[in-house]
Each structure stands twice: as C-alpha cells, then as structure tokens.
Design a protein around this motif. Structure first.
Motif, PDB file in Angstrom:
ATOM      1  N   UNK A 299       0.852  -1.190   0.000  1.00 50.55           N
ATOM      2  CA  UNK A 299       0.000   0.000   0.000  1.00 50.55           C
ATOM      3  C   UNK A 299       0.884   1.235   0.000  1.00 50.55           C
ATOM      4  N   UNK A 300       0.500   2.232  -0.803  1.00 51.78           N
ATOM      5  CA  UNK A 300       1.167   3.534  -0.787  1.00 51.78           C
ATOM      6  C   UNK A 300       0.192   4.564  -0.230  1.00 51.78           C
ATOM      7  N   UNK A 301       0.661   5.333   0.738  1.00 50.06           N
ATOM      8  CA  UNK A 301      -0.155   6.398   1.326  1.00 50.06           C
ATOM      9  C   UNK A 301       0.514   7.737   1.033  1.00 50.06           C
ATOM     10  N   UNK A 302      -0.243   8.638   0.427  1.00 49.83           N
ATOM     11  CA  UNK A 302       0.247   9.978   0.146  1.00 49.83           C
ATOM     12  C   UNK A 302      -0.255  10.920   1.229  1.00 49.83           C
ATOM     13  N   UNK A 303       0.681  11.593   1.896  1.00 51.81           N
ATOM     14  CA  UNK A 303       0.336  12.502   2.993  1.00 51.81           C
ATOM     15  C   UNK A 303       1.018  13.848   2.789  1.00 51.81           C
ATOM     16  N   UNK A 304       0.356  14.929   3.112  1.00 51.19           N
ATOM     17  CA  UNK A 304       1.030  16.225   3.123  1.00 51.19           C
ATOM     18  C   UNK A 304       1.907  16.334   4.365  1.00 51.19           C
ATOM     19  N   UNK A 305       2.726  17.356   4.424  1.00 47.16           N
ATOM     20  CA  UNK A 305       3.616  17.558   5.583  1.00 47.16           C
ATOM     21  C   UNK A 305       2.859  18.245   6.716  1.00 47.16           C
ATOM     22  N   UNK A 306       1.736  17.681   7.080  1.00 47.63           N
ATOM     23  CA  UNK A 306       0.860  18.244   8.112  1.00 47.63           C
ATOM     24  C   UNK A 306       0.662  17.184   9.180  1.00 47.63           C
ATOM     25  N   UNK A 307       1.024  17.494  10.419  1.00 44.88           N
ATOM     26  CA  UNK A 307       0.910  16.504  11.490  1.00 44.88           C
ATOM     27  C   UNK A 307      -0.545  16.180  11.792  1.00 44.88           C
ATOM     28  N   UNK A 308      -1.362  17.223  11.978  1.00 43.24           N
ATOM     29  CA  UNK A 308      -2.750  17.005  12.365  1.00 43.24           C
ATOM     30  C   UNK A 308      -3.601  18.189  11.926  1.00 43.24           C
ATOM     31  N   UNK A 309      -4.850  17.896  11.613  1.00 43.26           N
ATOM     32  CA  UNK A 309      -5.800  18.969  11.302  1.00 43.26           C
ATOM     33  C   UNK A 309      -6.641  19.339  12.514  1.00 43.26           C
ATOM     34  N   UNK A 310      -6.409  18.656  13.638  1.00 43.41           N
ATOM     35  CA  UNK A 310      -7.224  18.878  14.829  1.00 43.41           C
ATOM     36  C   UNK A 310      -6.602  19.875  15.794  1.00 43.41           C
ATOM     37  N   UNK A 311      -5.293  19.992  15.739  1.00 42.25           N
ATOM     38  CA  UNK A 311      -4.634  20.895  16.673  1.00 42.25           C
ATOM     39  C   UNK A 311      -3.445  21.542  15.975  1.00 42.25           C
ATOM     40  N   UNK A 312      -3.022  22.672  16.506  1.00 38.80           N
ATOM     41  CA  UNK A 312      -1.906  23.408  15.927  1.00 38.80           C
ATOM     42  C   UNK A 312      -0.607  22.889  16.527  1.00 38.80           C
ATOM     43  N   UNK A 313       0.336  22.539  15.654  1.00 35.01           N
ATOM     44  CA  UNK A 313       1.642  22.084  16.091  1.00 35.01           C
ATOM     45  C   UNK A 313       2.592  23.266  16.013  1.00 35.01           C
ATOM     46  N   UNK A 314       2.966  23.779  17.158  1.00 27.87           N
ATOM     47  CA  UNK A 314       3.739  25.003  17.332  1.00 27.87           C
ATOM     48  C   UNK A 314       4.549  25.473  16.120  1.00 27.87           C
ATOM     49  N   UNK A 315       5.718  24.898  15.936  1.00 22.50           N
ATOM     50  CA  UNK A 315       6.637  25.413  14.912  1.00 22.50           C
ATOM     51  C   UNK A 315       6.414  24.804  13.539  1.00 22.50           C
ATOM     52  N   UNK A 316       5.411  23.937  13.404  1.00 28.31           N
ATOM     53  CA  UNK A 316       5.209  23.227  12.135  1.00 28.31           C
ATOM     54  C   UNK A 316       3.903  23.620  11.462  1.00 28.31           C
ATOM     55  N   UNK A 317       3.337  24.734  11.850  1.00 28.88           N
ATOM     56  CA  UNK A 317       2.067  25.142  11.264  1.00 28.88           C
ATOM     57  C   UNK A 317       2.319  25.821   9.919  1.00 28.88           C
ATOM     58  N   UNK A 318       1.514  25.449   8.927  1.00 25.12           N
ATOM     59  CA  UNK A 318       1.631  26.004   7.584  1.00 25.12           C
ATOM     60  C   UNK A 318       0.519  27.027   7.344  1.00 25.12           C
TER      61      UNK A 318
END
Length: 405
Positions: A299-318
């Motif tokens: 299986x191949x899973x394509x994911x964006x460089x986003x940790x979660x859509x439920x909460x803001x990740x401090x230094x990794x928010x786009x």
C-alpha cells in the motif's frame, strides 16, 4: 519539529529558555539598528533563515564554544551561512540533484555553487563523489583559492572501523573523522594522543588527487560514532504491531540508500506500507521507481507535511493556502497511482494516515513495516504524531550517554 533544533550545544538541542533569551536579544538589537538600506528606507528584519543564522553565530559566541560546525542551508556560494572568512576547514559531502531550480540542473552547476564555501588557503575535505563530473569543478575552485580538495578514505580502510547496521552513514563518518582529526591537529591541547597528519607530505607533492590518511580510530571517537543520534535518518519507532521506519531522504541517491536500508532491516512476511510526500521541484514518480527496485509496497499512502488537522503544532504550522495545496497534491498523487494498479490512499494529515495503518494492522492481526520518506518536513510532522516529546527525550538520552561515557 521545532525551530530550536537548528541550534545545538554539545550535541543537544538548545533549551527553550536559552533559545528565547538569545532570540529576544537579537530581536532587540535589530529593533535598535539605525542602518538604512540603499534607498534610505529603514533597515528591515532579516528573513527567517537569515535571522536563525545570525542568532546561531551569536549563541556560539556567547556560549564560548570551542568549535562551531556550521551546515550550509542551500547551495553554498550565496548561502547566508557563508560569511566566515577563514574557517579551520571546509567540507563537502555527497553532491546530488536537489534544489535544481536554484542551484542548476547539471552536476557541474551544482558543484560550482557548493564550491563557493572554499576559502583562501583553507583545506577542503570531500567524500568520494557519486558524480565524478563534480571533481574538475571543485578542483578548479580550489586552485583559485590556493588550496586543494582532499578526498577522505572509505571507512573500511581504517584499521578499526565501527560496525554499522547500514552503509548510509559510512562516507559521512569518514569525513567527520578527518574533520575532527584536522581540528585536533590545529588545537593539540585538546588532544590526548597524536593521531597523525591529514596527509602524507604536503598537498603540492600529490600528483594524483590528494587523499587523507586513514588512522586507528581512538576509543572516544568510536564511542561518539556508536552513540550518535541522527533523528529522521534510519530512525525506527515501534508502536504495537507497526514498526515505522523514518528517513528524510529527498534526492535520487539518498532515496536509493533509504530503500535498501528498509529492505535489509525488514522481513518479507510482514505487510509493507509506504508513506511518501515530496516538496518543491522533486519528482515523486522518479522516487517511487527507485524505491520499487528494492521493495514492493502492499500500500502507498500519500500525505502532506501536516501533522494534524485537529490541533496546531507550534513550529510546524503552515499557512492555510499552503496546507490546502499540499492536501490537494496528495489526493492528486493518489488518483494518478491508482490508475497504475498500485493500491494507494491519501489523507489530509499524517495523524489520519497513522490511524488508518494501525487500524489495518489490528483488524488484520498482521505485523506491518512502514517506510516514511521523501521530505524532512514529512519526517518532522510524523515525529510530532509518533513521538511528540522526542526532542526532550532525545536530549535526556544524549545527556545520559555522555555522562556514562
């Protein structure tokens, strides 16, 4: 994962308190600055990367480090780190096709940008390059700077090479050993035993390409190699029935090394899942073709460089527009690959992809190996999900290893 991981002291990520202290000091200095640019408008704050570079030099000065290792951000010749007039040494690792829209589309153009870090009369170390067309470019620049390019030996040529579980690091380890050796020779008061010269004879005596001399690796060096932590490179995290293999490879050569590492450390009987994303002008199809020479993912899973859509990740928010563009690209990649007959899924965050993988492993009662690769930003997002306290835990573990040594 966090901006502060870009600055390390004694191998440990700078603490939040120290980062905040020096960040604010630099900020205040720029606010007080009265320098005007060419059109007499007020001086502007530097961009993010330039600010961090200025701050890192300031931290190293204030913390009175014995030696600072400065890694170029992009290219070399025009990179904002390239402001040291006379370093003890310059070093060039493997060159590859990356950031081509900025550095050039040929290895000669890329080598020319990398060679820009060379300084007048300062030795240059490099590894045995995969692309030999880079050598004439590097050597021409070295002649112009009255120095020479010195190639380090393969790690296997040392009398007592360390035992590694992957050959991915071997060239960089040899480069690091020679860098340390040269600096210690320049600073003998830091050295317990003499480990010999960098070269046999003067550089001018070498008609063939100058080659550094292998040496018996001191126990302290070996201990440093074996206890070194390199997050996001050959990095494995175990969660129940799933083993996540993280590697931030993002060039054709490094992707090949990554896929071979994954193949060698996983069993054929386990389900294989590939989680992948690429950024900028990197070609995903080329990367997948390289990976599939070594492994056939179930299986191949394509994911964006986003940790979660439920909460803001401090230094990794786009920014929102970038987030939506990355999510759209992941879904497009999935649609294209489904047309090839390869099972593929896409998710709008790493968290969603991980949840699907772990639910699949539980429901099928099948142990699963996952390779996450293609982008260091994807690795950072994945660590936020799989091991959110990694920076603190890594610092503590590193301190314990250093203390036990």
């Amino acid at each position: 994962m966090e901006v502060r991981e870009r600055i390390r002291l004694n191998g440990r990520v700078i603490s939040r308190d120290l980062f905040s202290h020096y960040f604010n000091e630099i900020w205040d200095m720029f606010e007080r600055c009265e320098i005007a640019d060419l059109d007499n408008s007020p001086a502007r704050f530097p961009s993010f990367l330039k600010y961090i570079v200025v701050m890192s030099y300031y931290v190293f000065i204030k913390e009175r480090v014995d030696v600072a290792v400065i890694e170029v951000g992009l290219g070399g010749r025009y990179d904002c780190t390239n402001v040291v007039d006379h370093p003890a040494l310059t070093a060039i690792t493997h060159l590859g096709y990356d950031h081509c829209s900025i550095l050039g589309y040929t290895i000669e153009e890329i080598a020319n940008e990398k060679a820009g870090i060379m300084k007048e009369g300062v030795p240059v170390l490099t590894v045995n390059q995969h692309y030999t067309a880079s050598y004439p470019v590097l050597e021409r620049e070295a002649r112009e700077k009255s120095t020479a390019v010195i190639r380090v030996p393969p790690l296997s040529h040392y009398p007592n090479p360390p035992t590694l579980n992957s050959d991915t690091w071997s060239d960089n380890i040899s480069l690091s050993l020679q860098i340390a050796k040269h600096w210690l020779n320049l600073n003998p008061h830091h050295q317990g035993t003499n480990i010999g010269p960098l070269l046999n004879g003067d550089v001018s005596c070498h008609k063939e390409p100058a080659k550094a001399v292998p040496f018996k690796i001191p126990e302290t060096f070996l201990r440093g190699i074996m206890t070194c932590q390199w997050p996001g490179r050959n990095h494995v995290i175990y969660r129940d029935k799933v083993a996540y293999h993280l590697d931030g490879a993002h060039t054709p050569v490094s992707i090949g090394l990554c896929s071979r590492w994954f193949k060698n450390c996983t069993a054929d009987s386990r389900r294989k899942v590939l989680v992948v994303n690429t950024t900028r002008d990197r070609h995903l199809a080329d990367f997948l073709d390289i990976i599939r020479k070594d492994i056939t993912p179930d299986l191949i899973i394509f994911c964006p460089n986003i940790a979660s859509n439920k909460y803001i990740v401090k230094d990794c928010e786009w920014p929102e527009d970038m987030k939506q563009a990355m999510i759209k690209r992941a879904h497009q990649n999935k649609d294209e690959w489904n047309e090839t007959g390869i099972p593929a899924l896409s998710f709008s965050s790493v968290e969603e992809g991980v949840r699907h993988i772990e639910q699949l492993a539980q429901s099928s009662n099948q142990e699963t190996d996952v390779l996450i690769t293609g982008s260091l930003h994807l690795i950072g997002a994945s660590l936020q999900v799989l091991h959110p306290t990694f920076l603190e835990d890594g610092n503590q573990e590193g301190a314990q290893k250093a203390n036990s040594a």
